[in-house]
Structures are given as structure tokens and as C-alpha cells.
Design an enzyme around this catalytic site. Structure first.
Site, PDB file in Angstrom:
ATOM      1  N   GLY A 222       2.498   2.336  -7.089  1.00 19.90           N
ATOM      2  CA  GLY A 222       3.866   1.996  -7.477  1.00 19.90           C
ATOM      3  C   GLY A 222       4.771   1.707  -6.296  1.00 19.90           C
ATOM      4  O   GLY A 222       4.383   1.038  -5.333  1.00 19.90           O
TER       5      GLY A 222
ATOM      6  N   ASP B 255       5.839   3.707  -4.010  1.00 18.65           N
ATOM      7  CA  ASP B 255       5.313   4.332  -2.789  1.00 18.65           C
ATOM      8  C   ASP B 255       4.333   3.408  -2.079  1.00 18.65           C
ATOM      9  O   ASP B 255       4.451   3.150  -0.876  1.00 18.65           O
ATOM     10  CB  ASP B 255       4.649   5.661  -3.165  1.00 18.65           C
ATOM     11  CG  ASP B 255       4.348   6.571  -1.987  1.00 18.65           C
ATOM     12  OD1 ASP B 255       4.912   6.359  -0.898  1.00 18.65           O
ATOM     13  OD2 ASP B 255       3.569   7.509  -2.173  1.00 18.65           O
TER      14      ASP B 255
END
Length: 167
Positions: free
Chosen positions: A31, A33
Site C-alpha cells: 500500500g 508504505d
């Protein structure tokens, strides 16, 4: 403080700081991150490894925040915060709110005047988007800070609509 909602990619934001919806290891993931680590480059991962080798040997707890360089991103810093995994049996909303408060506290320590947030915990951590948006906007509005502009940067139409409805 000015609060705005934009649809876009947080890794493209020109802001003093962008907030990473990190996992507790601080070593990248999926995602938001993963996107921040990929686009920001190895400088971010190296800074996170230094954090793990010092004060955060076991990683970062949910609701906490810490800053690193932004590497090759157009921001100056990345503020990493770990959101809680949504639970139907346990109210973790105070931990989610803490992500926003702690990120603003770190932004103040850095002297950041513009901060871009994603929808923390609303991706793979399963937080319902309408509730995530409510908690995010209410918490930012209620948190004393020197930050002049908070930008919620949402990747999907659904997320954008839920955050816009809170404005």
C-alpha cells in the site's frame, strides 16, 4: 490551520512532510508504505534501519510516529505512523486518532508547515473508510499544532468522497 482534501498520489506531494501509513517494522510493506519506500528510494529504508538499530529495536507501536528523510520524494520528511488493524470486537479508534495527533506533534518538532496524510488504517488494515475519514478530520481539527496546512491525499474516488463529506 487550513485543511484540504485532494485526490492523488501522496508520493507526488510537495509538502514539508508526508505521512506514511507504515507497518510496525518500519521496513516497508504494501500500500502507501510500499509506494513511499519504492519512490523515495533506499535513503528512507536506511533511515528506518537506523531507527530499528537504536530507539525502535522492536519496531514502532500503533498510534506512535517518527520521522525520517524523504529520500527522493518531493517532500522534506516522511513521518511514519502505525495505524491499528480494525476490529469489530475492540474499539481501537483512540489509537487511530493518536496516529494523527502524534504525526502533527512530530511535524511541529520538525518545523513543518505543510503535512500530507493518507487515510491511515483504511487500506489493508480494514478500517471502514467513512469512520476513518471522520476520525482523521475530527482529530486534526482538534489537535493544537503550528502546521499551517494539512492535506488529506486520497488515492481512490471512494476515499476522496468520504473525506470530502467530513469537510
Amino acid at each position: 490551520m487550513r485543511i484540504i482534501v485532494v485526490k492523488g498520489d501522496i508520493t507526488d506531494q510537495r509538502a514539508d512532510a508526508i505521512v506514511n501509513a507504515a507497518n510496525s517494522s518500519l521496513l516497508g510493506g504494501g500500500g502507501v508504505d510500499g509506494a513511499i519506500h519504492r519512490k523515495g528510494g533506499s535513503e528512507i529504508l536506511e533511515a528506518c534501519r537506523r531507527l530499528r538499530a537504536s530507539a525502535y529495536g522492536r519496531g514502532l507501536d500503533a498510534g506512535q510516529a517518527v520521522a525520517t528523510t524523504a529520500g527522493r520524494l518531493p517532500a522534506k520528511w516522511v513521518i511514519h505512523t502505525v495505524g491499528p488493524v480494525h476490529s469489530r470486537s475492540e474499539d481501537r479508534s483512540k489509537t487511530l486518532a493518536s496516529c494523527y495527533r502524534e504525526s502533527l506533534r512530530v511535524a511541529d518538532e520538525l518545523g513543518a508547515s505543510t503535512v500530507a496524510f493518507p487515510a491511515v488504517s483504511a487500506g489493508i488494515y480494514g478500517w471502514p473508510m467513512d469512520d476513518a475519514a471522520r476520525i482523521a478530520v475530527e482529530t486534526v481539527r482538534a489537535t493544537p499544532t503550528k502546521v499551517e496546512e494539512v492535506r488529506f491525499v486520497l488515492f481512490t474516488d471512494e476515499a476522496y468522497e468520504h473525506f470530502q463529506a467530513q469537510m
